[in-house]
Scaffold this motif. Structure first.
Motif, PDB file in Angstrom:
ATOM      1  N   PHE A  98       0.852  -1.193   0.000  1.00 40.45           N
ATOM      2  CA  PHE A  98       0.000   0.000   0.000  1.00 40.45           C
ATOM      3  C   PHE A  98       0.890   1.247   0.000  1.00 40.45           C
ATOM      4  N   ILE A  99       0.281   2.315  -0.443  1.00 41.15           N
ATOM      5  CA  ILE A  99       0.980   3.605  -0.504  1.00 41.15           C
ATOM      6  C   ILE A  99      -0.069   4.696  -0.403  1.00 41.15           C
ATOM      7  N   ASP A 100       0.392   5.874  -0.016  1.00 40.99           N
ATOM      8  CA  ASP A 100      -0.500   7.033   0.035  1.00 40.99           C
ATOM      9  C   ASP A 100      -1.569   6.876   1.113  1.00 40.99           C
ATOM     10  N   VAL A 101      -1.225   6.257   2.258  1.00 39.55           N
ATOM     11  CA  VAL A 101      -2.137   6.165   3.395  1.00 39.55           C
ATOM     12  C   VAL A 101      -1.780   7.278   4.366  1.00 39.55           C
ATOM     13  N   THR A 102      -2.749   8.121   4.679  1.00 36.37           N
ATOM     14  CA  THR A 102      -2.501   9.271   5.551  1.00 36.37           C
ATOM     15  C   THR A 102      -2.845   8.918   6.983  1.00 36.37           C
ATOM     16  N   ALA A 103      -1.955   9.237   7.899  1.00 36.24           N
ATOM     17  CA  ALA A 103      -2.206   8.963   9.310  1.00 36.24           C
ATOM     18  C   ALA A 103      -1.728  10.142  10.137  1.00 36.24           C
ATOM     19  N   LEU A 122       5.485  -2.447   2.473  1.00 33.20           N
ATOM     20  CA  LEU A 122       5.856  -3.606   1.659  1.00 33.20           C
ATOM     21  C   LEU A 122       5.737  -4.858   2.526  1.00 33.20           C
ATOM     22  N   PRO A 123       5.080  -5.906   2.029  1.00 31.10           N
ATOM     23  CA  PRO A 123       4.885  -7.116   2.845  1.00 31.10           C
ATOM     24  C   PRO A 123       6.155  -7.957   2.893  1.00 31.10           C
ATOM     25  N   ILE A 124       6.447  -8.475   4.084  1.00 28.37           N
ATOM     26  CA  ILE A 124       7.576  -9.412   4.252  1.00 28.37           C
ATOM     27  C   ILE A 124       7.195 -10.426   5.329  1.00 28.37           C
ATOM     28  N   TRP A 125       8.022 -11.478   5.425  1.00 29.75           N
ATOM     29  CA  TRP A 125       7.944 -12.405   6.569  1.00 29.75           C
ATOM     30  C   TRP A 125       8.959 -11.966   7.616  1.00 29.75           C
ATOM     31  N   CYS A 126       8.555 -11.992   8.889  1.00 25.45           N
ATOM     32  CA  CYS A 126       9.474 -11.626   9.958  1.00 25.45           C
ATOM     33  C   CYS A 126       9.139 -12.456  11.195  1.00 25.45           C
ATOM     34  N   LYS A 127      10.101 -13.188  11.676  1.00 21.62           N
ATOM     35  CA  LYS A 127       9.903 -14.024  12.850  1.00 21.62           C
ATOM     36  C   LYS A 127       8.740 -14.982  12.669  1.00 21.62           C
ATOM     37  N   GLY A 128       8.566 -15.438  11.438  1.00 19.62           N
ATOM     38  CA  GLY A 128       7.509 -16.397  11.156  1.00 19.62           C
ATOM     39  C   GLY A 128       6.124 -15.776  11.112  1.00 19.62           C
ATOM     40  N   LEU A 230      -2.738   5.317  -7.679  1.00 16.38           N
ATOM     41  CA  LEU A 230      -2.288   6.560  -7.053  1.00 16.38           C
ATOM     42  C   LEU A 230      -3.337   7.645  -7.301  1.00 16.38           C
ATOM     43  N   ARG A 231      -3.698   8.366  -6.266  1.00 13.82           N
ATOM     44  CA  ARG A 231      -4.714   9.418  -6.385  1.00 13.82           C
ATOM     45  C   ARG A 231      -4.149  10.726  -5.854  1.00 13.82           C
TER      46      ARG A 231
END
Length: 581
Positions: A98-103, A122-128, A230-231
């Motif tokens: 995802f991108i362009d998420v405002t918080a 960006l999705p990854i695997w971490c610690k299973g 993208l918007r």
């Protein structure tokens, strides 16, 4: 054939080894990500997809969010910031980037003033676990503290070029307007292959696809590409962002896992088949088979075992032995099971069991220790075999042996002469004493109150008492020609050649003295607390033409008088044969 518990253990060991291998691979992957992100100037962190926990954050991210890093853990001090991150990730679908998420974020420099930033992940695997590499793009320069307040475009370009993923920006018409260095290196000379989506397709949504291609080294690899719309600030679409990453290893691992799952499924089916077969054999067996814990809780047993244990029903699982088995029988089992449970010995013994129909069955029991590898529960495995027919054959053989012993000259129990031997010796001595003109004496002995002894102490102790009495006789009677014989039951006869009445009385008194010294307990005697004898003595001078049976008759009458006189005494009958006739 592999025993089914061993098969299950092998499967569990294989699964644990695979899990440890996969865990090791993921730990190495996390270290690589840490090394990579620590060299970037833009704020980046690895965040758990499920609960927003931070696995790792670089220096810029730590400074921006005022993160506590004690003991190697990363934790935002502000609960509001933690909630903002968790809320942002709650609606993300892993593994779609995802991108362009405002918080709303509030930096460590100004917690009271709202600050807004656009996040990308960006999705990854971490610690299973599922995780994101979260990056920040400021909505205004006030979001970041130094050195990020200047030259935002350069910072963004640095971030994009630092990523290992292949990043491509396309405008609404599909024209490539920007790529990162990883994209350029991978698709050098074949850029068109890297454009998986075209303008003729609907780009209003978010989409992902996987495709096989070759990397710059010529090796096959599987790329997973996610395209995000993208918007602008007016919510108009002005392009797309495509991010590709190599999932070959993940794909191969998934294939291996699927093969392992399929293999495990096949093994489980075989185990189930074998288990059903074993259960059928187990239930159909006429021999009792059962298993129970050291606390005597039944874990299982076939109907034959339930019947042998005295249960009114066939299902023993979960039952306690004390609720089914008679206390004295349970105590006997516990005594026999002690070496099995404590030291793992295998014991075998025979037991007589009454079945539900009242019939008696002899079983040969084999008991071995079992230990459950899952929880180390220990107990006893019982396998019994019906040996009733064998016991009957043994009894018939014993009866035949007894008959042979009766026909032989030695009593099988007391090891003294038997009745047949006594009769033969009496005949020989009778004729020799006629020739020699010497006196012949006979002592008939009867154990007092022997039937109560047998009834109360049991036949085994009764037999032992008979042997001890016979030992007393043999200890007292020492002359070579003297003869001791078991005359019948608890009655003994002693032939004393060339012995006068006084000599016979002396021998009888010695027998009584030695028997008292033997101190054989007899609590059920009517005259003493020890085993005693009644003795009848007869002495004659044998003459030609007279019957030797008269000697036995005289001794028997003397024994009768001793018993009638109160027992535990000696009676004499010195009437000569000439007068008796």
């Amino acid at each position: 054939m592999i025993d089914w518990p061993i098969g299950i253990v092998l499967i569990l060991v294989g699964f644990l080894i695979g899990a440890l291998w996969a865990s090791r691979k993921r730990v190495v992957s996390l270290k690589n990500w840490q090394s990579y992100l620590s060299n970037l100037h833009s704020p980046k962190a690895i965040v758990s997809h499920t609960d927003g926990r931070i696995f790792y954050a670089n220096r810029s991210f730590i400074r921006l969010y005022d993160i506590d890093t004690e003991h190697g853990d990363f934790r935002m001090r502000s609960e509001q910031e933690r909630n903002a991150i968790a809320h942002m990730l709650r609606h993300r679908r892993w593994p779609t980037p995802f991108i362009d998420v405002t918080a709303d974020i509030r930096t460590s420099f100004s917690h009271k003033v709202p600050r807004y930033a656009r996040f990308s992940g960006l999705p990854i695997w971490c610690k299973g676990k599922h995780a994101w590499i979260v990056s920040l793009e400021p909505e205004s320069e006030s979001v970041y503290s130094e050195p990020f307040v200047n030259d935002d475009n350069q910072i963004f370009r640095t971030v994009i070029n630092s990523l290992a993923e292949l990043v491509c920006f396309q405008d609404r018409e599909g024209k490539v307007v920007g790529t990162n260095q990883a994209f350029d290196r991978f698709w050098k000379g074949r850029e068109e292959e890297g454009l998986f989506f075209n303008t003729s397709e609907d780009i209003a949504g978010r989409r992902t696809q996987q495709s096989w291609t070759t990397n710059p080294n010529g090796d096959s690899c599987l790329l997973e590409t996610s395209q995000t719309v993208l918007r602008d600030t007016d919510n108009h679409i002005y392009g797309t962002l495509s991010i590709s990453h190599d999932v070959t290893n993940w794909h191969m691992m998934r294939q291996v896992m699927e093969q392992e799952i399929q293999a495990r499924h096949e093994v489980e089916q075989q185990l189930k088949k074998h288990s059903n077969l074993l259960t059928s054999i187990f239930q159909a067996s006429v021999d009792p088979i059962g298993i129970y814990t050291k606390h005597y809780e039944f874990l299982g047993g076939n109907p034959a075992f339930a019947e042998a244990m005295g249960s009114p029903h066939d299902d023993l699982e979960g039952e306690l032995a004390e609720e089914i088995v008679e206390p004295e029988i349970l105590a006997q089992h516990q005594k026999m099971d002690k070496p099995v449970i404590e030291s793992g010995q295998t014991v075998k013994y025979e037991d007589l069991v009454m079945k539900r129909d009242g019939s008696m069955v002899w079983y040969e029991l084999t008991k071995t220790q079992f230990v459950d590898p899952t929880d180390e529960t220990s107990g006893v495995l019982v396998i019994a075999r019906d040996v009733t027919e064998r016991k009957a054959t043994q009894q018939q053989l014993a009866d035949a042996i007894m008959e042979l012993e009766e026909l032989s000259f030695v009593d099988g129990l007391t090891k003294v002469a038997n009745r047949r031997s006594f009769d033969e010796q009496l005949v020989k001595m009778w004729h020799s004493h006629i020739r020699e003109g010497e006196p012949l004496s006979l002592i008939l002995c009867d154990i007092d109150f022997f039937k109560p002894y047998n009834d109360n102490y049991g036949h085994q102790r009764g037999d032992s008492a008979l042997r001890k009495v016979a030992d007393v006789f043999q200890h007292v009677i020492r002359r070579p020609l003297d003869a001791v014989a078991r005359y019948g039951g608890e009655e003994f006869a002693i032939l004393l050649p060339n012995t006068t009445e006084s000599g016979a009385i002396h021998v009888a008194e010695n027998i009584a003295t030695e028997l008292a010294a033997a101190n054989i307990t007899h609590e059920f005697s009517g005259i003493s607390e020890r085993l005693t004898l009644s003795q009848g003595i007869a002495t004659v001078l044998p003459r030609a033409g007279q019957d030797y049976g008269e000697l036995v008759s005289l001794a028997d009458k003397a024994l009768y008088r001793a018993k009638n006189a109160g027992r535990n005494q000696i009676a004499i009958n010195n009437k000569e044969l000439a007068d008796a006739s």
